[in-house]
Write a protein that holds these residues in place. Sequence first.
Motif, PDB file in Angstrom:
ATOM      1  N   LYS A  63       0.829  -1.202   0.000  1.00  0.00           N
ATOM      2  CA  LYS A  63       0.000   0.000   0.000  1.00  0.00           C
ATOM      3  C   LYS A  63       0.864   1.253   0.000  1.00  0.00           C
ATOM      4  O   LYS A  63       0.518   2.258  -0.635  1.00  0.00           O
ATOM      5  N   GLN A  64       1.991   1.206   0.685  1.00  0.00           N
ATOM      6  CA  GLN A  64       2.903   2.354   0.660  1.00  0.00           C
ATOM      7  C   GLN A  64       3.431   2.604  -0.751  1.00  0.00           C
ATOM      8  O   GLN A  64       3.584   3.744  -1.172  1.00  0.00           O
ATOM      9  N   ARG A  65       3.704   1.542  -1.488  1.00  0.00           N
ATOM     10  CA  ARG A  65       4.242   1.670  -2.840  1.00  0.00           C
ATOM     11  C   ARG A  65       3.159   1.954  -3.874  1.00  0.00           C
ATOM     12  O   ARG A  65       3.450   2.522  -4.926  1.00  0.00           O
ATOM     13  N   HIS A  66       1.948   1.548  -3.595  1.00  0.00           N
ATOM     14  CA  HIS A  66       0.831   1.724  -4.529  1.00  0.00           C
ATOM     15  C   HIS A  66      -0.353   2.290  -3.742  1.00  0.00           C
ATOM     16  O   HIS A  66      -1.328   1.580  -3.459  1.00  0.00           O
ATOM     17  N   PRO A  67      -0.296   3.558  -3.387  1.00  0.00           N
ATOM     18  CA  PRO A  67      -1.284   4.134  -2.457  1.00  0.00           C
ATOM     19  C   PRO A  67      -2.713   4.126  -2.961  1.00  0.00           C
ATOM     20  O   PRO A  67      -3.648   4.190  -2.155  1.00  0.00           O
ATOM     21  N   ASP A  68      -2.917   4.060  -4.268  1.00  0.00           N
ATOM     22  CA  ASP A  68      -4.275   4.068  -4.797  1.00  0.00           C
ATOM     23  C   ASP A  68      -4.854   2.667  -4.980  1.00  0.00           C
ATOM     24  O   ASP A  68      -5.999   2.521  -5.421  1.00  0.00           O
ATOM     25  N   ALA A  69      -4.086   1.644  -4.652  1.00  0.00           N
ATOM     26  CA  ALA A  69      -4.531   0.275  -4.895  1.00  0.00           C
ATOM     27  C   ALA A  69      -5.580  -0.165  -3.876  1.00  0.00           C
ATOM     28  O   ALA A  69      -5.536   0.225  -2.708  1.00  0.00           O
ATOM     29  N   LEU A  70      -6.497  -1.021  -4.327  1.00  0.00           N
ATOM     30  CA  LEU A  70      -7.383  -1.748  -3.436  1.00  0.00           C
ATOM     31  C   LEU A  70      -6.616  -2.955  -2.916  1.00  0.00           C
ATOM     32  O   LEU A  70      -6.116  -3.768  -3.708  1.00  0.00           O
ATOM     33  N   VAL A  71      -6.513  -3.071  -1.595  1.00  0.00           N
ATOM     34  CA  VAL A  71      -5.832  -4.209  -0.988  1.00  0.00           C
ATOM     35  C   VAL A  71      -6.865  -5.071  -0.273  1.00  0.00           C
ATOM     36  O   VAL A  71      -7.609  -4.585   0.586  1.00  0.00           O
ATOM     37  N   THR A 165     -13.719 -21.139   5.077  1.00  0.00           N
ATOM     38  CA  THR A 165     -12.876 -21.184   3.895  1.00  0.00           C
ATOM     39  C   THR A 165     -13.633 -20.622   2.693  1.00  0.00           C
ATOM     40  O   THR A 165     -14.852 -20.782   2.575  1.00  0.00           O
ATOM     41  N   VAL A 166     -12.901 -19.961   1.821  1.00  0.00           N
ATOM     42  CA  VAL A 166     -13.459 -19.461   0.564  1.00  0.00           C
ATOM     43  C   VAL A 166     -12.441 -19.725  -0.540  1.00  0.00           C
ATOM     44  O   VAL A 166     -11.252 -19.885  -0.280  1.00  0.00           O
ATOM     45  N   THR A 167     -12.899 -19.763  -1.754  1.00  0.00           N
ATOM     46  CA  THR A 167     -11.977 -19.878  -2.876  1.00  0.00           C
ATOM     47  C   THR A 167     -11.547 -18.484  -3.335  1.00  0.00           C
ATOM     48  O   THR A 167     -12.223 -17.483  -3.066  1.00  0.00           O
ATOM     49  N   LEU A 168     -10.420 -18.440  -4.015  1.00  0.00           N
ATOM     50  CA  LEU A 168      -9.959 -17.155  -4.534  1.00  0.00           C
ATOM     51  C   LEU A 168     -10.968 -16.592  -5.541  1.00  0.00           C
ATOM     52  O   LEU A 168     -11.226 -15.384  -5.560  1.00  0.00           O
ATOM     53  N   SER A 169     -11.546 -17.463  -6.359  1.00  0.00           N
ATOM     54  CA  SER A 169     -12.535 -16.977  -7.325  1.00  0.00           C
ATOM     55  C   SER A 169     -13.746 -16.369  -6.625  1.00  0.00           C
ATOM     56  O   SER A 169     -14.324 -15.390  -7.106  1.00  0.00           O
ATOM     57  N   SER A 170     -14.125 -16.929  -5.461  1.00  0.00           N
ATOM     58  CA  SER A 170     -15.227 -16.341  -4.693  1.00  0.00           C
ATOM     59  C   SER A 170     -14.871 -14.933  -4.228  1.00  0.00           C
ATOM     60  O   SER A 170     -15.710 -14.023  -4.270  1.00  0.00           O
ATOM     61  N   LEU A 171     -13.627 -14.741  -3.778  1.00  0.00           N
ATOM     62  CA  LEU A 171     -13.208 -13.407  -3.345  1.00  0.00           C
ATOM     63  C   LEU A 171     -13.192 -12.428  -4.508  1.00  0.00           C
ATOM     64  O   LEU A 171     -13.578 -11.262  -4.354  1.00  0.00           O
ATOM     65  N   ILE A 172     -12.744 -12.888  -5.657  1.00  0.00           N
ATOM     66  CA  ILE A 172     -12.731 -12.018  -6.835  1.00  0.00           C
ATOM     67  C   ILE A 172     -14.144 -11.555  -7.161  1.00  0.00           C
ATOM     68  O   ILE A 172     -14.401 -10.371  -7.409  1.00  0.00           O
ATOM     69  N   ARG A 173     -15.080 -12.492  -7.145  1.00  0.00           N
ATOM     70  CA  ARG A 173     -16.473 -12.126  -7.439  1.00  0.00           C
ATOM     71  C   ARG A 173     -17.043 -11.211  -6.353  1.00  0.00           C
ATOM     72  O   ARG A 173     -17.769 -10.260  -6.660  1.00  0.00           O
ATOM     73  N   GLY A 176     -15.941  -7.771  -6.994  1.00  0.00           N
ATOM     74  CA  GLY A 176     -16.325  -7.221  -8.284  1.00  0.00           C
ATOM     75  C   GLY A 176     -15.172  -6.661  -9.090  1.00  0.00           C
ATOM     76  O   GLY A 176     -15.356  -5.688  -9.838  1.00  0.00           O
ATOM     77  N   VAL A 177     -13.972  -7.246  -8.952  1.00  0.00           N
ATOM     78  CA  VAL A 177     -12.810  -6.745  -9.688  1.00  0.00           C
ATOM     79  C   VAL A 177     -12.624  -7.568 -10.961  1.00  0.00           C
ATOM     80  O   VAL A 177     -12.924  -8.763 -10.993  1.00  0.00           O
ATOM     81  N   ASP A 178     -12.136  -6.890 -12.001  1.00  0.00           N
ATOM     82  CA  ASP A 178     -11.923  -7.610 -13.251  1.00  0.00           C
ATOM     83  C   ASP A 178     -10.494  -8.107 -13.398  1.00  0.00           C
ATOM     84  O   ASP A 178     -10.164  -8.777 -14.378  1.00  0.00           O
TER      85      ASP A 178
END
Length: 275
Positions: A63-71, A165-173, A176-178
């Motif tokens: 976040k320090q290196r990419h302050p506008d990023a969603l983490v 537990t969740v899958t990574l694809s579940s977190l992506i959905r 709502g990130v592309d």
Amino acid sequence: MGLVRRRLPNGLEVTQVDPGEAAVIYREIFVEESYLRDGFPSTGLDVIFDIGANIGLASIFFKQRHPDALVVAAEPGPDTYAALRENFDRHVPSGVAHEVAVSDRNGTRRFGYYPQAPAESGFYADEPEETELARRLLVRGGVPAPAAERLARSRHRLSHVECRTVTLSSLIREHGVDRVDLLKIDVEKGELDVLAGIEEPDWARIGHLALEVHDIGGRLTRVVSMLRERGFRVAVEQEDRLSDTGMHMLFATAGRRAASLSSGASRSSGVTNTE
């Protein structure tokens, strides 16, 4: 174990579970910059997923290196998640921290938790094995053998908790990130489960991976092949002090971004670049 709030050497005040462990992680991430290498990751990261976030030091670093990023961070350990939430509130206020383990399915699962060594917790926790590894590393770092034995045993007292537990694809959905510009995975022998939870269409959304791999039963070769088959360029590194542990760091970049990966020397002793 109670949480403590202390300042890191760079002046950041963070909530910690174990100050000794936090000091080691701080050195690896902020001083040695273990998640960076020449040209990796590229600039302009907008979405970062931190899987196995512990208390959030990697999230804070990026976040320090990419302050506008969603983490987006995921951490199932009860104390570590509590610290992670406080550190996100303080240093990554626009980020999202989830009290979940990312795995190959959505549900619940028994999680092996070391209250005094939370960074070593995981679904595949092995108390005798991890105690012995800690003893060897302490001795290698200059701790006298009897003291190393006592410390390793006292820190590795395993308990178990039920976690979601969740899958990574579940977190992506869910978010709502592309795309996920950087996917960092450090899940203590559970890395294949995380990768198995990526649905095939979502692989094309991932730009960079920084992944700790435990080379058990040829796992490192399997993971490298899995990524190469999906168009990633891969570099594998191992620190000198971990040369007999089977633990490796893997850096991968997809598609056109792969040109930014350096094929030169790195800070660690063993480097393998694969096209």
